[in-house]
Design a protein around this motif. Structure first.
Motif, PDB file in Angstrom:
ATOM      1  N   CYS A 315       2.575 -15.017   7.889  1.00 41.36           N
ATOM      2  CA  CYS A 315       1.681 -16.141   7.604  1.00 41.36           C
ATOM      3  C   CYS A 315       0.736 -15.904   6.441  1.00 41.36           C
ATOM      4  N   ASN A 316       0.596 -14.644   5.964  1.00 42.58           N
ATOM      5  CA  ASN A 316      -0.229 -14.376   4.785  1.00 42.58           C
ATOM      6  C   ASN A 316      -1.733 -14.513   5.050  1.00 42.58           C
ATOM      7  N   THR A 317      -2.158 -14.710   6.313  1.00 43.75           N
ATOM      8  CA  THR A 317      -3.578 -14.897   6.588  1.00 43.75           C
ATOM      9  C   THR A 317      -4.384 -13.646   6.261  1.00 43.75           C
ATOM     10  N   CYS A 318      -3.826 -12.470   6.554  1.00 44.65           N
ATOM     11  CA  CYS A 318      -4.598 -11.241   6.365  1.00 44.65           C
ATOM     12  C   CYS A 318      -4.469 -10.696   4.951  1.00 44.65           C
ATOM     13  N   SER A 319      -3.780 -11.427   4.072  1.00 39.41           N
ATOM     14  CA  SER A 319      -3.593 -10.945   2.707  1.00 39.41           C
ATOM     15  C   SER A 319      -4.927 -10.825   1.980  1.00 39.41           C
ATOM     16  N   CYS A 320      -5.113  -9.729   1.266  1.00 36.17           N
ATOM     17  CA  CYS A 320      -6.300  -9.596   0.426  1.00 36.17           C
ATOM     18  C   CYS A 320      -5.926  -8.785  -0.804  1.00 36.17           C
ATOM     19  N   GLN A 321      -6.810  -8.795  -1.785  1.00 38.38           N
ATOM     20  CA  GLN A 321      -6.535  -8.123  -3.045  1.00 38.38           C
ATOM     21  C   GLN A 321      -6.779  -6.620  -2.908  1.00 38.38           C
ATOM     22  N   LYS A 322      -5.778  -5.822  -3.243  1.00 41.10           N
ATOM     23  CA  LYS A 322      -5.996  -4.374  -3.317  1.00 41.10           C
ATOM     24  C   LYS A 322      -6.405  -4.041  -4.742  1.00 41.10           C
ATOM     25  N   GLN A 323      -7.573  -3.416  -4.887  1.00 45.57           N
ATOM     26  CA  GLN A 323      -8.048  -3.119  -6.242  1.00 45.57           C
ATOM     27  C   GLN A 323      -7.553  -1.764  -6.732  1.00 45.57           C
ATOM     28  N   THR A 324      -7.590  -0.754  -5.835  1.00 43.05           N
ATOM     29  CA  THR A 324      -7.045   0.555  -6.218  1.00 43.05           C
ATOM     30  C   THR A 324      -6.339   1.171  -5.016  1.00 43.05           C
ATOM     31  N   GLY A 325      -5.453   2.106  -5.308  1.00 41.71           N
ATOM     32  CA  GLY A 325      -4.828   2.896  -4.252  1.00 41.71           C
ATOM     33  C   GLY A 325      -3.364   2.569  -4.054  1.00 41.71           C
ATOM     34  N   SER A 326      -2.747   3.346  -3.178  1.00 36.54           N
ATOM     35  CA  SER A 326      -1.304   3.239  -2.939  1.00 36.54           C
ATOM     36  C   SER A 326      -1.053   2.826  -1.493  1.00 36.54           C
ATOM     37  N   THR A 327      -0.149   1.876  -1.294  1.00 38.76           N
ATOM     38  CA  THR A 327       0.181   1.405   0.052  1.00 38.76           C
ATOM     39  C   THR A 327       1.695   1.414   0.254  1.00 38.76           C
ATOM     40  N   THR A 328       2.094   1.447   1.522  1.00 41.30           N
ATOM     41  CA  THR A 328       3.518   1.362   1.869  1.00 41.30           C
ATOM     42  C   THR A 328       3.746   0.132   2.720  1.00 41.30           C
ATOM     43  N   ASP A 329       4.766  -0.643   2.405  1.00 41.25           N
ATOM     44  CA  ASP A 329       5.198  -1.755   3.247  1.00 41.25           C
ATOM     45  C   ASP A 329       5.872  -1.139   4.476  1.00 41.25           C
ATOM     46  N   THR A 330       5.279  -1.368   5.657  1.00 45.86           N
ATOM     47  CA  THR A 330       5.781  -0.676   6.848  1.00 45.86           C
ATOM     48  C   THR A 330       7.142  -1.199   7.297  1.00 45.86           C
ATOM     49  N   ARG A 331       7.575  -2.349   6.764  1.00 39.97           N
ATOM     50  CA  ARG A 331       8.873  -2.868   7.181  1.00 39.97           C
ATOM     51  C   ARG A 331      10.011  -2.193   6.458  1.00 39.97           C
ATOM     52  N   ASN A 332       9.809  -1.874   5.175  1.00 39.30           N
ATOM     53  CA  ASN A 332      10.937  -1.318   4.421  1.00 39.30           C
ATOM     54  C   ASN A 332      10.604  -0.011   3.703  1.00 39.30           C
ATOM     55  N   GLY A 333       9.366   0.477   3.860  1.00 38.09           N
ATOM     56  CA  GLY A 333       9.012   1.755   3.245  1.00 38.09           C
ATOM     57  C   GLY A 333       8.746   1.693   1.749  1.00 38.09           C
ATOM     58  N   ALA A 334       8.714   0.472   1.164  1.00 39.78           N
ATOM     59  CA  ALA A 334       8.484   0.363  -0.275  1.00 39.78           C
ATOM     60  C   ALA A 334       7.036   0.743  -0.605  1.00 39.78           C
ATOM     61  N   VAL A 335       6.876   1.619  -1.596  1.00 37.63           N
ATOM     62  CA  VAL A 335       5.548   2.082  -1.994  1.00 37.63           C
ATOM     63  C   VAL A 335       5.030   1.230  -3.146  1.00 37.63           C
ATOM     64  N   GLN A 336       3.771   0.827  -3.059  1.00 39.65           N
ATOM     65  CA  GLN A 336       3.174  -0.007  -4.115  1.00 39.65           C
ATOM     66  C   GLN A 336       1.908   0.683  -4.624  1.00 39.65           C
ATOM     67  N   ASN A 337       1.946   1.131  -5.881  1.00 38.33           N
ATOM     68  CA  ASN A 337       0.768   1.792  -6.454  1.00 38.33           C
ATOM     69  C   ASN A 337      -0.068   0.852  -7.309  1.00 38.33           C
ATOM     70  N   GLU A 338       0.439  -0.366  -7.539  1.00 37.72           N
ATOM     71  CA  GLU A 338      -0.258  -1.299  -8.433  1.00 37.72           C
ATOM     72  C   GLU A 338      -1.315  -2.075  -7.650  1.00 37.72           C
ATOM     73  N   PRO A 339      -2.394  -2.485  -8.315  1.00 37.83           N
ATOM     74  CA  PRO A 339      -3.314  -3.435  -7.672  1.00 37.83           C
ATOM     75  C   PRO A 339      -2.605  -4.762  -7.452  1.00 37.83           C
ATOM     76  N   GLY A 340      -3.071  -5.567  -6.488  1.00 34.53           N
ATOM     77  CA  GLY A 340      -2.454  -6.858  -6.221  1.00 34.53           C
ATOM     78  C   GLY A 340      -2.654  -7.215  -4.765  1.00 34.53           C
ATOM     79  N   PRO A 341      -2.179  -8.426  -4.354  1.00 31.35           N
ATOM     80  CA  PRO A 341      -2.379  -8.831  -2.959  1.00 31.35           C
ATOM     81  C   PRO A 341      -1.572  -7.944  -1.995  1.00 31.35           C
ATOM     82  N   VAL A 342      -2.197  -7.559  -0.873  1.00 32.53           N
ATOM     83  CA  VAL A 342      -1.467  -6.860   0.195  1.00 32.53           C
ATOM     84  C   VAL A 342      -1.725  -7.563   1.518  1.00 32.53           C
ATOM     85  N   ARG A 343      -0.689  -7.647   2.350  1.00 36.75           N
ATOM     86  CA  ARG A 343      -0.879  -8.160   3.706  1.00 36.75           C
ATOM     87  C   ARG A 343      -1.211  -6.968   4.599  1.00 36.75           C
ATOM     88  N   LEU A 344      -2.397  -7.029   5.218  1.00 36.65           N
ATOM     89  CA  LEU A 344      -2.904  -5.872   5.959  1.00 36.65           C
ATOM     90  C   LEU A 344      -2.022  -5.515   7.145  1.00 36.65           C
TER      91      LEU A 344
END
Lengths: 357, 372
Positions: A315-344
């Motif tokens: 639903c994208n409700t929890c989406s917010c802008q990531k300004q710095t840092g690295s995250t992993t999409d827990t569904r597919n393991g894709a790593v994202q090091n770029e700033p941009g919207p993330v669904r918490l």
């Protein structure tokens, strides 16, 4: 200018910036209601894999101080990516900015700017930042640069040389080979301009060094030989992380003042479960959460209450802008090091993060 | 039992066929793989597409509004009104609806951000993000949770209890279609609670503030500013805007009703949510949605909600990809014996009208099938 600012404030509630930008950019591609856009006016090959871009920013540009850097945003394959680059020139009376960029092997933005950008392309610029700027009073300087760390140093040096020097200034510039040296011609002509200026180049991987070229890594003897009066020098250093650390160890205890900037390394990725710090920039809160846990759950476990909906990435409700840092999409393991919207709910932290929450 | 009756029974049993848990797990894994494959391919092509849609919205709006200034000349009024209607349809569906799902968030473009995008409708984007993106997409076709089932005014399934109120449903449906944007805009305000005294007038007013602000902006734009700009020719401009909004309302109503209220779609009880697996979630999305077949123009003008099934499976994948995805989704459904509901606009909308008429009349209440 004042009148146009007032007019802008009055009509602002009626204007949709997206619509304004759409039509204004049919007239000129850098016109924008509230964003600083800049057009590439010319390109110049500066060294191996390195170009200088002359940019003409629109009126939203707030300026910079020599030695500072700017966030530059470009679109690469449909995705807007942001990196910091330093202007390599002094402030110019025509408002143009010179950015010098070196392509690094895995760098999506630097490779795009060096190999694919064209005259006429438009970039977005952020506000200038960085505290390696020049004070008003005259001082004895030692400027140390390695690789593309030369860019802010060049801006500082040219600004210092706008007036005759009162005290000695030295630049020690490290590069791999002669082909990697930026601004060779400029530096040669500067050497002759002021007797108080000394420029030394150090090449680490050049087979046949010329008489005035030095070799090897930073070491105490080299600095002592070149700069006998180190104690009275203010030292500014810019280069890769490892380089800056070693120069800091050699010079900081002895110099009158020491300031350094290194290219920001990739976010430090920790193993799953290790604690990371998540900073919520809007609420001005920092919490420690375990890496590897979906951020929504991790933040809730810390007593915070971010907005959420489906908790499954729909639903994208929890989406917010990531300004710095690295995250992993827990569904597919894709790593994202770029700033941009993330669904918490479907992303976990790999490193310290800053979220716009 | 006659053979034709057996056929009908087989047909409906086949449509309601639910694969076993193991089959659903494999089914889900195949759809997940399709999703990952598509996500990894997003790039320049998708960015170019959505920017072309933005341009189409802007140009049709400017030309449409421009022609309406000459609205005393009937051909200019007709073409102007149609273009403005098209602009509003594209803005609502292919642009607004899809961007607000976060389909283009990966571009990191502040003008195409799912959380902040605002559209040319009286309903606020924030309200829509809650009722549609969250309630409807998470709890699709679950009775008592997905408020899009009849929108609180229509009885479209035998699983809803009949009341005499529903006898007037053919009329309500027409009014609802003409005022569709208003119906959707107030969906979350829950006037019912206010009328039966569960909410005070003050609370009601507080909740209505964002809606009133947005409504004022929309009404002033369409019915004050642009008519004033036309000077003495303000009447055709007002009428043109009214009709353009009406065209958009009727069209979006038609498309959206075809997505979930055709003959073969299925409702689910709340109990399905208990330990619902990814595979079953996908299955529920497919069984609760129906597609429209037609030309590329139909797909663009419906915001690709003509591929309602693909949209419900992958609400965050750019919608212009659904056409190519649908080929594989159909093949996967066929392999697992899951009914894939598709038909032409005429056939699907006839089924919607049939439901509106049929269930306005009393019918035996069918308790919802707990094994679905």
């Amino acid at each position: 200018m004042m009148a146009s600012q007032t007019l802008k404030r009055i009509v602002a509630p009626l204007v949709d910036p997206a619509v304004y930008d759409f039509w204004a950019q049919k007239i000129s591609p850098t016109l924008s209601w509230d964003r600083c856009l800049a057009r590439i006016e010319s390109r110049h090959i500066e060294a191996r894999d390195t170009v200088s871009l002359i940019l003409k920013p629109n009126r939203q540009f707030q300026g910079f101080q020599p030695g500072q850097h700017l966030n530059v945003t470009v679109e690469v394959n449909g995705i807007r990516l942001t990196r910091s680059y330093s202007p390599s020139d002094t402030l110019r009376s025509d408002g143009r900015i010179r950015l010098t960029v070196k392509a690094i092997p895995e760098g999506r933005v630097s490779r795009h700017l060096v190999h694919h950008s064209k005259v006429g392309d438009v970039l977005e610029l952020g506000a200038a930042f960085g505290d390696m700027t020049l004070p008003k009073e005259a001082a004895a300087w030692l400027l140390v640069a390695a690789g593309s760390g030369i860019t802010p140093i060049m801006s500082l040096l040219q600004t210092l040389l706008q007036k005759p020097l009162e005290q000695p200034v030295a630049l020690i510039y490290w590069a791999r080979t002669r082909a990697d040296l930026c601004f060779s011609e400029d530096l040669h002509s500067l050497t002759n301009r002021d007797p108080l200026l000394k420029i030394h180049t150090v090449l680490t991987r050049e087979d046949h060094r010329l008489a005035d070229e030095l070799g090897g890594r930073p070491r105490e003897a080299l600095f002592r030989n070149l700069i006998p009066d180190l104690e009275r020098r203010r030292v500014y250093v810019c280069g890769p992380d490892g380089f800056v650390t070693s120069v800091r160890g050699l010079l900081e205890p002895h110099a009158a003042l020491f300031r350094a900037e290194s290219f920001s390394p990739a976010p430090v990725v920790t193993r799953a479960g290790a604690p990371v710090t998540v900073t919520l920039s809007k609420s001005n809160v920092s919490v420690q959460v375990p890496s590897g846990t979906p951020l929504l759950k991790a933040l809730e476990d810390s007593g915070l209450k971010p907005a959420y909906g489906c908790r499954m990435g729909i639903c994208n409700t929890c989406s917010c802008q990531k300004q710095t840092g690295s995250t992993t999409d827990t569904r597919n393991g894709a790593v994202q090091n770029e700033p941009g919207p993330v669904r918490l709910c479907i992303n976990s932290a790999n490193s310290d993060l800053t979220l716009e929450l | 039992m006659t053979s034709s009756m057996t056929n009908v029974l087989n047909r409906s049993q086949k449509k309601a066929n639910r694969p076993s848990d193991e089959q659903l797990a494999a089914f889900g894994a195949e759809l997940d793989a399709l999703r990952e494959r598509t996500l990894s391919d997003l790039g320049e092509r998708d960015a170019r597409y959505i920017r072309r849609i933005v341009a189409a919205v802007r140009y049709t709006e400017v030309i449409g509004r421009g022609l309406l200034f000459f609205g005393l000349f009937p051909p200019a009024w007709i073409v102007g009104t149609l273009l403005l209607g098209i602009s509003k349809i594209l803005d609502n569906m292919e642009l607004g609806h899809n961007v607000m799902h976060g389909q283009y968030d990966w571009m990191n473009d502040p003008h195409l951000n799912g959380k902040t995008f605002e559209w040319d409708l009286v309903g606020t984007g924030d309200h829509w993000r809650k009722t549609h993106n969250y309630s409807h997409h998470t709890y699709t076709n679950i009775k008592g949770m997905d408020e899009d089932i009849g929108y609180g005014v229509l009885r479209l399934f035998p699983e809803q209890r009949w009341r005499p109120f529903f006898l007037g449903q053919p009329i309500y449906a027409i009014i609802f279609a003409l005022l569709f944007q208003w119906g959707v805009a107030i969906q979350d305000l829950r006037f019912g609670k206010f009328f039966n005294g569960k909410k005070s007038g003050k609370e009601m007013l507080e909740e209505m503030k964002p809606f009133l602000k947005k409504t004022r902006r929309q009404l002033v734009k369409d019915y004050v500013i642009f008519p004033l700009l036309a000077g003495p020719f303000f009447v055709p401009v007002i009428l043109g805007n009214l009709v353009a909004n009406g065209i958009r309302n009727l069209w979006t109503y038609t498309i959206i009703f075809c997505g979930h209220f055709t003959a073969d779609v299925q409702l689910f009880p709340k109990s399905v949510l208990k330990n619902e697996t990814r595979g079953h979630w996908y299955f529920r999305q497919i069984r609760g949605s129906s597609n429209l077949t037609g030309s590329k123009l139909l797909h663009v003008m419906s915001g690709n909600l003509s591929h309602q099934i693909e949209h419900h499976l992958f609400p965050d994948i750019p919608a212009h990809r659904y056409a190519e995805l649908s080929v594989e989704v159909r093949a996967i459904c066929q392999r697992y014996g899951v009914h894939y509901n598709r038909g032409s606009l005429v056939s699907q909308f006839s089924q919607v009208i049939w439901r509106i008429l049929r269930y306005s009349l009393p019918s035996r209440y069918v308790p919802i099938n707990a094994s679905a």
